[in-house]
Every structure is written in structure tokens, then in C-alpha cells.
Design an enzyme around this catalytic site. Sequence first.
Site, PDB file in Angstrom:
ATOM      1  N   HIS A 254       0.840  -1.203   0.000  1.00  0.00           N
ATOM      2  CA  HIS A 254       0.000   0.000   0.000  1.00  0.00           C
ATOM      3  C   HIS A 254       0.873   1.250   0.000  1.00  0.00           C
ATOM      4  O   HIS A 254       2.102   1.148   0.041  1.00  0.00           O
ATOM      5  CB  HIS A 254      -1.010  -0.008   1.145  1.00  0.00           C
ATOM      6  CG  HIS A 254      -0.427  -0.127   2.511  1.00  0.00           C
ATOM      7  ND1 HIS A 254       0.081   0.944   3.203  1.00  0.00           N
ATOM      8  CD2 HIS A 254      -0.276  -1.193   3.311  1.00  0.00           C
ATOM      9  CE1 HIS A 254       0.526   0.530   4.375  1.00  0.00           C
ATOM     10  NE2 HIS A 254       0.321  -0.758   4.474  1.00  0.00           N
TER      11      HIS A 254
ATOM     12  N   HIS B  52       3.877   1.670   2.294  1.00  0.00           N
ATOM     13  CA  HIS B  52       5.113   1.005   1.881  1.00  0.00           C
ATOM     14  C   HIS B  52       5.834   1.827   0.812  1.00  0.00           C
ATOM     15  O   HIS B  52       7.048   1.999   0.854  1.00  0.00           O
ATOM     16  CB  HIS B  52       4.817  -0.379   1.300  1.00  0.00           C
ATOM     17  CG  HIS B  52       4.162  -1.316   2.273  1.00  0.00           C
ATOM     18  ND1 HIS B  52       3.171  -2.188   1.903  1.00  0.00           N
ATOM     19  CD2 HIS B  52       4.347  -1.505   3.597  1.00  0.00           C
ATOM     20  CE1 HIS B  52       2.782  -2.890   2.964  1.00  0.00           C
ATOM     21  NE2 HIS B  52       3.483  -2.487   4.004  1.00  0.00           N
TER      22      HIS B  52
ATOM     23  N   CYS C   2      -0.838  -9.384  19.776  1.00  0.00           N
ATOM     24  CA  CYS C   2      -1.605  -8.908  18.616  1.00  0.00           C
ATOM     25  C   CYS C   2      -0.948  -9.469  17.357  1.00  0.00           C
ATOM     26  O   CYS C   2       0.206  -9.167  17.058  1.00  0.00           O
ATOM     27  CB  CYS C   2      -1.629  -7.387  18.540  1.00  0.00           C
ATOM     28  SG  CYS C   2      -2.220  -6.814  16.922  1.00  0.00           S
TER      29      CYS C   2
ATOM     30  N   CYS D 284       0.231  -6.805  14.712  1.00  0.00           N
ATOM     31  CA  CYS D 284       1.549  -6.187  14.971  1.00  0.00           C
ATOM     32  C   CYS D 284       2.641  -7.242  15.093  1.00  0.00           C
ATOM     33  O   CYS D 284       3.813  -6.908  15.080  1.00  0.00           O
ATOM     34  CB  CYS D 284       1.558  -5.416  16.289  1.00  0.00           C
ATOM     35  SG  CYS D 284       0.384  -4.080  16.418  1.00  0.00           S
TER      36      CYS D 284
ATOM     37  N   CYS E 174      -6.384  -4.323  19.846  1.00  0.00           N
ATOM     38  CA  CYS E 174      -5.276  -3.482  19.406  1.00  0.00           C
ATOM     39  C   CYS E 174      -5.860  -2.313  18.608  1.00  0.00           C
ATOM     40  O   CYS E 174      -6.590  -2.533  17.640  1.00  0.00           O
ATOM     41  CB  CYS E 174      -4.338  -4.298  18.518  1.00  0.00           C
ATOM     42  SG  CYS E 174      -3.232  -3.269  17.561  1.00  0.00           S
TER      43      CYS E 174
ATOM     44  N   HIS F 256      -5.065  -2.335  14.762  1.00  0.00           N
ATOM     45  CA  HIS F 256      -5.612  -3.368  13.880  1.00  0.00           C
ATOM     46  C   HIS F 256      -7.065  -3.706  14.166  1.00  0.00           C
ATOM     47  O   HIS F 256      -7.683  -4.447  13.420  1.00  0.00           O
ATOM     48  CB  HIS F 256      -4.750  -4.635  13.953  1.00  0.00           C
ATOM     49  CG  HIS F 256      -3.374  -4.409  13.401  1.00  0.00           C
ATOM     50  ND1 HIS F 256      -2.318  -4.035  14.190  1.00  0.00           N
ATOM     51  CD2 HIS F 256      -2.908  -4.462  12.134  1.00  0.00           C
ATOM     52  CE1 HIS F 256      -1.247  -3.875  13.424  1.00  0.00           C
ATOM     53  NE2 HIS F 256      -1.580  -4.133  12.178  1.00  0.00           N
TER      54      HIS F 256
ATOM     55  N   LYS G 170      -5.098   5.438  10.325  1.00  0.00           N
ATOM     56  CA  LYS G 170      -3.984   4.794   9.634  1.00  0.00           C
ATOM     57  C   LYS G 170      -4.546   3.901   8.524  1.00  0.00           C
ATOM     58  O   LYS G 170      -5.523   3.203   8.733  1.00  0.00           O
ATOM     59  CB  LYS G 170      -3.206   3.953  10.642  1.00  0.00           C
ATOM     60  CG  LYS G 170      -2.131   3.076  10.036  1.00  0.00           C
ATOM     61  CD  LYS G 170      -1.413   2.274  11.092  1.00  0.00           C
ATOM     62  CE  LYS G 170      -0.663   1.106  10.466  1.00  0.00           C
ATOM     63  NZ  LYS G 170       0.018   0.265  11.437  1.00  0.00           N
TER      64      LYS G 170
ATOM     65  N   LYS H  57      -4.892  -2.700   5.794  1.00  0.00           N
ATOM     66  CA  LYS H  57      -5.696  -3.727   5.157  1.00  0.00           C
ATOM     67  C   LYS H  57      -6.893  -4.058   6.042  1.00  0.00           C
ATOM     68  O   LYS H  57      -8.027  -4.157   5.580  1.00  0.00           O
ATOM     69  CB  LYS H  57      -4.798  -4.956   4.984  1.00  0.00           C
ATOM     70  CG  LYS H  57      -5.440  -6.156   4.415  1.00  0.00           C
ATOM     71  CD  LYS H  57      -4.931  -6.380   2.996  1.00  0.00           C
ATOM     72  CE  LYS H  57      -5.522  -7.639   2.399  1.00  0.00           C
ATOM     73  NZ  LYS H  57      -6.796  -7.463   1.784  1.00  0.00           N
TER      74      LYS H  57
HETATM   75  N1  MSP Z   1       7.638  -6.275   8.725  1.00  0.00           N
HETATM   76  C1  MSP Z   1       7.594  -5.173   9.596  1.00  0.00           C
HETATM   77  C2  MSP Z   1       8.900  -4.435   9.614  1.00  0.00           C
HETATM   78  C3  MSP Z   1      10.103  -5.234   9.935  1.00  0.00           C
HETATM   79  S1  MSP Z   1      11.564  -4.310   9.808  1.00  0.00           S
HETATM   80  C4  MSP Z   1      12.728  -5.238  10.553  1.00  0.00           C
HETATM   81  C5  MSP Z   1       6.474  -4.216   9.167  1.00  0.00           C
HETATM   82  N2  MSP Z   1       6.071  -4.333   7.909  1.00  0.00           N
HETATM   83  S2  MSP Z   1       4.881  -3.516   7.255  1.00  0.00           S
HETATM   84  O1  MSP Z   1       4.741  -4.090   5.951  1.00  0.00           O
HETATM   85  O2  MSP Z   1       3.738  -3.559   8.073  1.00  0.00           O
HETATM   86  O3  MSP Z   1       5.233  -2.014   7.168  1.00  0.00           O
HETATM   87  C6  MSP Z   1       6.484  -1.500   6.990  1.00  0.00           C
HETATM   88  C7  MSP Z   1       6.556  -0.016   6.757  1.00  0.00           C
HETATM   89  O4  MSP Z   1       5.407   0.537   6.145  1.00  0.00           O
HETATM   90  C8  MSP Z   1       6.755   0.771   8.046  1.00  0.00           C
HETATM   91  O5  MSP Z   1       7.687   1.812   7.852  1.00  0.00           O
HETATM   92  C9  MSP Z   1       5.419   1.340   8.305  1.00  0.00           C
HETATM   93  O6  MSP Z   1       5.495   2.494   9.090  1.00  0.00           O
HETATM   94  C10 MSP Z   1       5.005   1.658   6.892  1.00  0.00           C
HETATM   95  N3  MSP Z   1       3.579   1.828   6.868  1.00  0.00           N
HETATM   96  C11 MSP Z   1       2.629   0.895   7.043  1.00  0.00           C
HETATM   97  N4  MSP Z   1       1.420   1.529   7.036  1.00  0.00           N
HETATM   98  C12 MSP Z   1       1.598   2.845   6.893  1.00  0.00           C
HETATM   99  C13 MSP Z   1       0.776   3.935   6.636  1.00  0.00           C
HETATM  100  N5  MSP Z   1      -0.513   3.848   6.628  1.00  0.00           N
HETATM  101  N6  MSP Z   1       1.356   5.116   6.372  1.00  0.00           N
HETATM  102  C14 MSP Z   1       2.709   5.262   6.242  1.00  0.00           C
HETATM  103  N7  MSP Z   1       3.504   4.248   6.449  1.00  0.00           N
HETATM  104  C15 MSP Z   1       3.006   3.090   7.016  1.00  0.00           C
HETATM  105  O7  MSP Z   1       6.040  -3.416   9.957  1.00  0.00           O
END
Ligand code: MSP
Length: 472
Positions: free
Chosen positions: A18, A21, A126, A129, A143, A146, A294, A297
Site C-alpha cells: 500500500h 510502503h 496482537c 503487529c 489493538c 488493527h 492509519k 488492510k
Molecule cells: N515487517 C515489519 C517491519 C520489519 S523491519 C525489521 C512491518 N512491515 S509492514 O509491511 O507492516 O510495514 C512497513 C513499513 O510501512 C513501516 O515503515 C510502516 O510504518 C510503513 N507503513 C505501514 N502503514 C503505513 C501507513 N498507513 N502510512 C505510512 N507508512 C506506514 O512493519
Amino acid sequence: MNKFYITTPIYYTNADPHIGHAYTTVLCDVLARWNRLKGNDTFFLTGTDEHGLKIERKAVQNKKDTQVFVDEYVSIFKDLWKKLNIDYDNFIRTTSTEHKKVVQSVLQTLYEAGDIYKGVYRGLYCVGCEQFKNEEELLNGKCPDHNIEAEIVEEECYLMKMNKWQKTLIKRIKNNEFEIKPQYYKKEMISFLERQGLKDISISRKNLKWGIPLPFDQKHVAYVWIDALLNYLTGIGWDGNVRNVLNYWPPNCQVMGKDILRVHATIWPSLLLNLGLSLPKLFIHGLILSRGKKMSKTLGNIISPYEMFKKFGSDGTRYLLLSGGSFGEDLDLTMERMIEKYNADLANGLGNLVQRTIGMINKNLDGRNPNLAIKLKKDKKVGKLIEELKFEEALKEIWQIIASADAYISEKKPWQLDNKKELNKVLGKVRNDILEISSLLTPFMPETSKKIEEVFKGPEIKIIPPLFPRIF
Ligand code: MSP
């Protein structure tokens, strides 16, 4: 030559990427490109986090073999990074043999040193997370991120010593030996550590198959965050031996969203301190919100990066993410506002300046590149802003040059000039401004810069299709 090692978090392979990322990854790509342009020995690491309960459950739900399931998502992520021109040096996968081998060897080292010990852990977990939560972090047992019920877990497990690092960690954060930026996140972590302390955490799960088995007890697999955090070491080719020098260590810049700051400011440095390795610098960004929440999904309020790519193209998407708000703070993005901004800044702003200059040169100088030496000013401001991750401000600086070039054209009115020499000079100056803009834009919008340079560095100025067609 300085080294510059930059990382994104690794992304979970249980759903399509998304814009959160894409946001983290684009931010890193700009910094990596900027450092390469400066001649620094740059290493940009990204990848995927493929183990853990939530991924295993999702694969089962989809009636797919877990490895096949994660492989599919890896291609999806890689494809998006290609679309967005993400120029990484390595893509680390936690299911790769090399990664798994090193994780096991690190766990063995810690176990032998007594930093990992057997115990029992009881807590509320959770799955969203992939973290244990305190009662106070939950809202009616759920949580808040989520919106799912935390599960009670009580099992025999292995724990990692963290408690002993509490004072050291607070001290290092305070004196910037372990740097956390922007400042307000640093303060937040200091107060968290002073208030709650650091407790030893469970680093293994017993009733889970989808993970890396502990080398000293095969009935357990490594806790997914321990496995994942080690990617920052395995991703630069570390072999797991603490005596072996790592050229790029420590990371100069680890970018991540605030939702995963806590793990990166507690478990991560404790792991490194246990291994005797030096600590990285963390740069924390805000979250992209939609309807005040936030994007996730689970909540179903996602703006897809594919939709953005289709509408705005690669550089358009990069621009809108980078200029959507100031680094560190949350951004509230909507499609409507992004379309407006695209039309104003890209279609009318940059795109129009380029298009009308090409037009004027063709009309008035028979398409010959103005005969005026190409001179670019030495800019310090934009570079400094980039290094502080103030991308929104850096782009505003560049857009000022666009505005002043437009103002210069309006003032000189080249279409009214009969004097060819004067005309040549005026259009030459505008061309120089455009080349200046494109040079500054290189790390932000690499495709556009290239296109502009191809047009304005040749002897003939060829007509090209609009860089950013207006969206109606
Ligand atoms: N797998 C773990 C990270 C492990 S690092 C050793 C994880 N993955 S994640 O896919 O959920 O998300 C990773 C990144 O995407 C994080 O920097 C997170 O902050 C960012 N984002 C996820 N949702 C977000 C938003 N809605 N807005 C901006 N960034 C966010 O966490």
C-alpha cells in the site's frame, strides 16, 4: 569517499503493497540517489519479512503452500519498486537460505553467551503487529491499530536479555550515540524507556511452524521480529561472525514509520548491544492517513499505489508522496487533492514550463538550442534539506525556480521580441533554469530529469509529448 548505508523496513508478504510502503521506500530511494550523486559509496537495502503467524494464517486461508504464497508477494513488491524506479542494491528475503543460516548462527552465539535463556512468557499478543502488548496499549482488549482482539499466549519460550541495557540505551539516545530523528520521537522514546523500562522479551514461539528453528531447540522457531531485524545485517552479506568486519555497518539512515519505532528503539538496539555491534541512526516518518485513520488492510481504507501509478505515472506518484506533508508528521492524502496538486504543480507548473519553452524555441529559433553557455548555479539549500529529509521543503525550493522562470518569461515576452540576439539570450536563460531544475530534481524524479536533459542538452530542441498530461 564516505559510505552511506540506508535501509527500509522489510515488508510483510501477506497483502498487496500500500502507499505506506511506497512512501517509506520512495523516501529512501531519494536519499540513496542523492548520496550516489554526491559520490558516496552507497548501499540501499530493502526486502520482505516473510515469516510469522499472520503470514502463515493468510496462506492457509488462501489454500496455498506458504512458500508459494510469499513468493507471489515478493514478485508483486519487486514489480511495484520497478514501476516507481526504486534503485535498491539488494532485496533481502527472510526465507532465503543465507538469511536463515545467519539468524541461526546469531541465536547460537547469543545462547552460548547467556543472553538467551529459557523461561515462560505470558502475555497478550496482537497478530496484526506480531507483538506482545501491555494492557494499557489495548482498548477493550483490542489493538487500536488493527482493531482485533489480542490473543492470550502462555508458553515455554526463550527470552533475550534486554533489561540490563535500559540505562545504556537511555544514555545513548540522549547523547545521540543512538540517534532518533525528528527530535519529538527521540523525546517520546526516552520518556517511554524511563517510564516503562526494558523487559526481557520472548524471542521464540513454540506452536508455530512457519519460522526459523532455534539451532539449540528445534521445537521452537525464532520470533518474527528478531528474524526480521537481523535482515539489516544479513542484507549486506554479513556471515554472522561478530569478529568479521562489516564494511557498511552501522546504517547511516534507517527510515521507518512511527508505528514500528518502539521495536526499533528497544529490541533492535538491545540485540546489537548483546552482539557488541554499533548502533544505527533512525529516521521516523508519520503515517499516511485516510479519513483520519492509519491506512491498513484490516481497516479497509487503502489508497492503492497502483491506482496512483496509473493516474500519475512513476514520477508523479513519487512527487505527490514526497510533497504530501513534512517528514515526521502524519499526512492526510485523498485522491481528489492529489489530482489537484498534480494538475497545479506538474501539469501546469513544471510540465507547462518545459512545453512552452520547447514551443518558443521551435517557433522563434527554428528549434536550435540557444547559443548561450550552460551554467548551473551551485545550490546548497536543496542538498541540505534533502539530508535532513525535508523533502517537501526541498521541492518547494525547486518550485520557486519554476515560478521565477515563468515570471521571467512573462516579463520578457519572448514572442514579442524581434531582436534575434536578445531572443537567443532570453530563451537561453530559461533553458538554463530548466536544466538547473532538472538537475535538482534528479533524485526525486529521475525519469523526468532524464527526459528534460535529453531535450535540452542536444543541438536541436525536439518537440516531445507533455511530461504530465492534465488529468480531468
Ligand atoms: N515487517 C515489519 C517491519 C520489519 S523491519 C525489521 C512491518 N512491515 S509492514 O509491511 O507492516 O510495514 C512497513 C513499513 O510501512 C513501516 O515503515 C510502516 O510504518 C510503513 N507503513 C505501514 N502503514 C503505513 C501507513 N498507513 N502510512 C505510512 N507508512 C506506514 O512493519
